[in-house]
Scaffold this motif. Structure first.
Motif, short mmCIF file in Angstrom:
data_model
loop_
_atom_site.label_atom_id
_atom_site.label_comp_id
_atom_site.label_asym_id
_atom_site.label_seq_id
_atom_site.Cartn_x
_atom_site.Cartn_y
_atom_site.Cartn_z
N LEU A 1 0.74 -1.35 -0.02
CA LEU A 1 -0.21 0.59 -0.22
C LEU A 1 0.74 1.04 -0.31
CD1 LEU A 1 -2.47 -1.26 2.72
CD2 LEU A 1 -3.12 -1.10 0.23
N ARG A 2 0.65 2.52 -1.14
CA ARG A 2 0.57 3.82 -1.20
C ARG A 2 0.65 4.36 0.58
NH1 ARG A 2 3.60 5.29 -5.65
NH2 ARG A 2 3.65 6.83 -4.65
N GLY A 3 1.39 5.35 0.86
CA GLY A 3 1.84 5.74 1.88
C GLY A 3 0.79 6.49 2.75
N TRP A 4 -0.26 6.95 1.48
CA TRP A 4 -1.81 8.11 1.75
C TRP A 4 -2.86 6.36 1.95
CZ3 TRP A 4 -6.42 6.89 -0.61
CH2 TRP A 4 -6.53 5.94 -2.09
N GLN A 5 -2.84 5.04 1.73
CA GLN A 5 -3.14 4.16 1.36
C GLN A 5 -3.51 3.53 3.42
OE1 GLN A 5 -2.53 2.19 -2.27
NE2 GLN A 5 -4.10 2.27 -2.90
N GLN A 6 -2.11 3.12 3.50
CA GLN A 6 -2.08 3.12 5.11
C GLN A 6 -2.62 3.87 5.73
OE1 GLN A 6 2.63 1.39 5.39
NE2 GLN A 6 3.08 1.86 3.32
N GLY A 7 -2.28 4.68 5.38
CA GLY A 7 -2.62 6.33 6.47
C GLY A 7 -4.37 6.42 6.22
N ALA A 8 -5.11 5.54 5.18
CA ALA A 8 -6.52 5.48 5.12
C ALA A 8 -7.08 4.60 6.32
CB ALA A 8 -7.39 5.65 3.56
N ALA A 9 -6.13 3.11 6.14
CA ALA A 9 -6.03 1.60 6.41
C ALA A 9 -6.29 2.13 7.78
CB ALA A 9 -5.64 1.04 6.14
N LEU A 10 -5.55 3.24 8.80
CA LEU A 10 -5.46 3.23 9.78
C LEU A 10 -5.74 4.50 10.74
CD1 LEU A 10 -1.23 3.67 10.68
CD2 LEU A 10 -2.77 2.10 12.35
N LEU A 11 -6.90 5.28 9.46
CA LEU A 11 -8.34 6.68 9.98
C LEU A 11 -8.92 5.32 10.13
CD1 LEU A 11 -7.55 9.39 7.59
CD2 LEU A 11 -7.41 9.51 10.60
N ASP A 12 -9.15 4.31 10.02
CA ASP A 12 -10.83 3.40 9.68
C ASP A 12 -10.25 2.49 10.66
OD1 ASP A 12 -12.21 3.64 7.22
OD2 ASP A 12 -11.09 2.49 6.18
N TRP A 13 -9.34 1.98 11.35
CA TRP A 13 -9.19 1.76 12.69
C TRP A 13 -9.93 2.37 13.77
CZ3 TRP A 13 -5.89 2.54 16.14
CH2 TRP A 13 -5.57 1.64 17.32
N GLY A 14 -9.03 3.83 13.96
CA GLY A 14 -9.67 4.67 14.75
C GLY A 14 -10.59 5.24 14.55
N PHE A 15 -11.30 5.49 13.69
CA PHE A 15 -12.89 5.64 13.74
C PHE A 15 -13.42 4.78 14.36
CE2 PHE A 15 -11.61 8.66 10.41
CZ PHE A 15 -12.58 9.82 11.04
N ALA A 16 -13.21 3.25 13.98
CA ALA A 16 -13.43 2.28 14.37
C ALA A 16 -14.03 1.92 16.37
CB ALA A 16 -13.74 0.24 14.12
N LEU A 17 -12.83 2.14 16.71
CA LEU A 17 -12.92 2.75 17.73
C LEU A 17 -13.71 3.66 19.06
CD1 LEU A 17 -9.01 3.23 18.50
CD2 LEU A 17 -10.24 1.04 18.82
N PRO A 18 -14.03 3.20 20.02
CA PRO A 18 -14.90 4.09 20.86
C PRO A 18 -14.39 5.60 20.77
CG PRO A 18 -14.75 2.09 21.62
CD PRO A 18 -13.77 1.96 21.08
N ALA A 19 -15.44 6.39 20.87
CA ALA A 19 -14.69 7.87 21.24
C ALA A 19 -14.41 8.26 22.55
CB ALA A 19 -16.07 8.89 21.38
#
Length: 412
Positions: free
Chosen positions: A317-335
């Protein structure tokens, strides 16, 4: 970077590491937990990474003791994050400052062009976007083959155009021009701005960050960390001009008629804004030494998260795609998920000294013969008459009740 040996630590640094640790969270520094990595062979032409400064136990724990790890730190019970090639990374909430998770968040790495965010955090408020600047030959003093937006010596450009060239096309020539102008416009302008960048890093608590170039082109001793990049990004995304620039999909470099040079279009290299719902923008980076680096932010369901990563490869994955995957992970966590905190300049400021009480008046010198006590002062006839009139109309019981009534306790 860590403070020099024997140097006084920045005010509030020790207090900043004592940020509240979420209940049940255990620091991973004693036994680093490996970060999930894809099984990808590193490229054969990858040069050895620069030797980072030694670990600083105090600086590595800024934001919470759990962040002082070279491995993985995530909230208890959280789903494992995606496997990425980044050497270090972190996800944090831009608004609350809560750190959602990371991999070696305080480990120093070479920044590449994400360092341009530190340039923005330092001078974007000091430069008028409508001001025009004439490019000098020294502005093009960049590494051959490195990223440039195509400025022409003698050409005249607005500051906003230079910011777009910096953020969209990662123009190292634009970085030099902006740094020179912000530093006074003279031959020492770039050096003065780099010094200001380092001062900004210290002010906001980015103690693993040391800038050598304004663009992020490699320089000896130049480092940052995923945690520091999140601090810097928080400053940047608080600025309306920065938010506008990094979300711009494409821009145009104006023609220079006097130099007989046509204009041309350039577009944003951060593919997150084209492919990720709620993307707020960010910055890409790459050098052979630093490898791929990335800062990106997005908004979803009222939350604004930022992801920072360093030392990544572009496969699978390119850098921004790795960032997108980590953002998805973060948004899935409780607030309320958290492993630490992004410190603020207020957290690092020294506590105000208590105001000393006023000095007591000097005591009168003792005399050999003690003076006789003065007789009690007697009310004047008029004052005594006034008091008598008041008392005459006041029931004795009321006077006694008010005299014995206790003052009510203050409530806070």
């Amino acid at each position: 970077m860590a403070p020099a040996r024997g140097a006084a630590r920045p005010p509030g640094l020790v207090a900043a590491r004592a940020a509240a640790r979420p209940p049940g969270l255990v620091s991973a520094r004693a036994a680093d937990i490996p970060c999930p990595k894809p099984k990808v062979a590193p490229p054969a032409d990858r040069p050895p990474a620069p030797v980072p400064p030694p670990d600083d136990p105090v600086g590595s724990a800024i934001g919470g003791d759990a962040l002082a790890t070279h491995g993985l730190v995530i909230p208890p019970g959280a789903k494992a994050p995606p496997a990425v090639t980044a050497s270090t990374w972190m996800v944090a909430d831009l608004d609350t400052g809560e750190v959602l998770g990371g991999c070696g968040p305080h480990v120093p790495r070479t920044p590449a062009s994400v360092q341009k965010t530190l340039l923005a955090a330092t001078v974007i408020d000091k430069l008028n976007p409508a001001q025009r600047i004439t490019v000098t030959p020294s502005d093009l003093n960049i590494e051959p083959g490195s990223s440039a937006v195509g400025l022409i010596p003698g050409g005249t450009y607005s500051i906003s155009t230079l910011w777009l060239g910096l953020m969209l096309n990662s123009g190292n020539d634009a970085a030099n021009a902006l740094a020179r102008l912000a530093g006074g416009g003279g031959p020492d302008g770039v050096a003065r701005t780099v010094a200001a960048m380092n001062a900004t890093a210290r002010r906001i608590g980015a103690y693993q960050t040391h800038a050598v170039t304004p663009s992020g082109l490699d320089g000896k001793g130049q480092f940052t960390s995923a945690y520091d990049l999140a601090l810097i990004a928080r400053v940047c995304f608080a600025n309306a001009d920065f938010r506008r620039f990094v979300r711009t999909p494409r821009a145009r470099m104006p023609a220079q008629p006097k130099l007989k040079k046509p204009g041309f279009q350039f577009q944003n290299e951060n593919k997150l804004i084209f492919n990720y719902p709620g993307a707020l923008g960010g910055k890409t980076g790459f050098t052979k030494l630093a490898r791929h680096s990335y800062v990106g932010a997005a908004q979803r369901n009222g939350r604004r998260l930022v992801v920072t990563l360093l030392g990544a490869e572009a496969r699978p994955l390119r850098g921004w795609q790795q960032g997108a995957a980590l953002l998805d992970w973060g948004f899935a966590l409780p607030a309320d998920a958290s492993v630490g905190k992004l410190v603020s300049p207020q957290d690092l400021a020294p506590a105000p000294s208590p105001t000393p009480p006023p000095p007591a008046p000097p005591k009168a010198a003792a005399t050999r013969t003690q003076s006789k006590p003065e007789p009690p002062q007697v009310l004047s006839v008029a004052a005594a008459a006034s008091v008598a009139l008041l008392l005459a109309g006041t029931p004795l019981l009321l006077l006694l009740t008010q005299r014995r009534r206790r003052r009510p306790k203050r409530t806070h």
